[in-house]
Design an enzyme around this catalytic site. Structure first.
Site, mmCIF file in Angstrom:
data_model
loop_
_atom_site.group_PDB
_atom_site.id
_atom_site.type_symbol
_atom_site.label_atom_id
_atom_site.label_comp_id
_atom_site.label_asym_id
_atom_site.label_seq_id
_atom_site.Cartn_x
_atom_site.Cartn_y
_atom_site.Cartn_z
ATOM 1 N N GLU A 109 2.040 11.272 30.669
ATOM 2 C CA GLU A 109 3.042 10.242 30.928
ATOM 3 C C GLU A 109 3.359 9.430 29.680
ATOM 4 O OE1 GLU A 109 3.202 6.290 33.703
ATOM 5 O OE2 GLU A 109 2.657 8.162 34.702
ATOM 6 N N ARG A 150 35.881 -1.961 16.306
ATOM 7 C CA ARG A 150 36.094 -3.389 16.573
ATOM 8 C C ARG A 150 36.433 -4.112 15.269
ATOM 9 N NH1 ARG A 150 37.589 -7.800 19.476
ATOM 10 N NH2 ARG A 150 36.080 -9.521 19.350
ATOM 11 N N GLN A 166 27.869 -6.675 6.191
ATOM 12 C CA GLN A 166 26.481 -6.277 5.934
ATOM 13 C C GLN A 166 25.547 -6.669 7.070
ATOM 14 O OE1 GLN A 166 23.819 -8.132 2.782
ATOM 15 N NE2 GLN A 166 24.361 -6.220 1.755
#
Length: 389
Positions: free
Chosen positions: A244, A270, A281
């Site tokens: 798991e 955008r 940056q």
């Protein structure tokens, strides 16, 4: 040292991605549980070979090793926007089915595994209790021998797949206070008298994974329902946790990769102040940090899978993988929301990843417990009572 998948694994990964995008693209609204719809999707995953991938072929599985199984889970997490469903598949396979495959008798394997691998049946693993989370040896659920049967009494909490499960792997104390050898695992059918399941939880994340409490009130099971042997429950549990903590978390790698790709695309489209925000940056560096987190976690996870595939008994690598992936998932989710601004807090894949990531720091053993286990393996600190998750 080879960081590339072989051709068969690559083909399998691509096939699972296509399947998930085609057949699992629409998660249930608001995470509402529709048992019939959940089972329909589950059976599709069964036909694809996902829900029994690591089980030997003679019992209906695909016989994959841990590396290929992790690649399959990563592909499922990438193609399926419902990370909760992917989580349910992984919990079924690694926490419940693999214990039967590794510790079951030949009769148990032939009885249970084919239907669990085909998608006909769903499994759940009951170990966590209201008063026993990290300290698994403090279980209050009792199993008392009565002739050719055992009588189980107790309660389980946070049981993944419980509302839809046909089969439960249940941990109970057969020798209370007996330490590591005091627990025993049982395979219990969901319709066994005395076993009842509570209503599904309303969770902050992983909403597509049905989870509930389980009660055992005078639940009688035959002696041949014991998995492994009486007193071997802790060993059964430890074996499932190696699977798991490694392969389950590969689903998060896929989800992070999907959200990272869409975040890069968003930053390139955008515009603010007349230029794409990816040119700033502060934005580009945050995306680089997201990439670093994902790729670093991915290397640790596949290193753990590589060891598991070769029979390694190393407990540090799976713990490191669990830590790295879960912490990366939370960070990538936060960054994806931040970079989208106000859109990030609206319903969408960024906020969904963040909500789905939060539980990953808790289940399969909290991250604090993982650090304790790693520190102990490094020789730091003394021994402690109990088996910790």
């Amino acid at each position: 040292m080879n960081f590339a998948f072989d051709d068969d694994t690559e083909d399998m990964r691509e096939a699972v991605e296509r399947f998930a995008r085609r057949d699992l693209a629409d998660p249930p609204p608001d995470g509402a549980l529709d048992p019939a719809e959940f089972r329909r999707r589950w059976q599709l995953a069964g036909k694809q070979g996902v829900v029994g991938s690591v089980v030997p072929e003679r019992y209906g599985g695909s016989g994959l090793d841990a590396v290929t199984a992790a690649a399959v889970m990563e592909a499922l997490g990438y193609g399926c926007p419902d990370t909760g469903f992917a989580f349910s598949v992984a919990a079924h396979l690694f926490a419940a089915v693999m214990p039967i495959a590794e510790f079951g008798t030949e009769e148990q394997k032939r009885r249970w595994l084919p239907a669990l691998c085909s998608g006909e049946r769903i499994a759940a693993h009951g170990i966590t209790e209201p008063d026993a989370g990290s300290d698994t040896l403090a279980l209050r659920t009792r199993a008392v021998r009565d002739g050719d049967s055992y009588v189980l009494d107790g309660a389980k909490a946070f049981t993944t797949n419980a509302p839809v499960a046909d089969v439960f792997v249940v941990q109970a104390a057969t020798a209370p206070g007996g330490g590591f050898f005091g627990l025993t695992a049982f395979v219990v059918e969901a319709d066994t008298p005395g076993l009842s399941v509570g209503p599904p939880y309303d969770k902050v994340g992983l909403r597509g994974s049905p989870t509930a409490d389980v009660r055992l009130d005078g639940c009688v099971v035959p002696a041949n329902a014991v998995l492994g042997a009486e007193g071997a429950g802790a060993s059964v549990f430890a074996g499932s946790m190696k699977w798991e903590r490694t392969c389950l978390f590969a689903a998060y790698l896929g989800a992070m990769r999907r959200v990272l790709e869409s975040t890069v695309a968003y930053a390139g489209q955008r515009e603010q102040f007349g230029v794409p925000i990816g040119g700033f940056q502060a934005v580009s560096h945050r995306v680089v940090d997201m990439t670093l987190a994902v790729e670093s976690a991915r290397l640790l996870l596949y290193r753990a899978a590589w060891g598991l595939a070769r029979g390694s008994e190393d407990e540090v690598a799976p713990a490191l993988a669990k830590l790295a992936v879960s912490e990366a998932a939370v960070r990538v989710g936060l960054d994806a929301v931040q970079l989208r601004g106000a859109l990030g807090v609206l319903s969408g894949e960024a906020e969904t990843l963040l909500r789905d990531a939060l539980p990953s720091r808790i289940f399969s053993g909290t991250n604090e417990i993982q650090k304790n286990n790693i520190a102990r393996a490094l020789g730091l600190g003394g021994s402690r009572r109990g088996t910790r998750r």
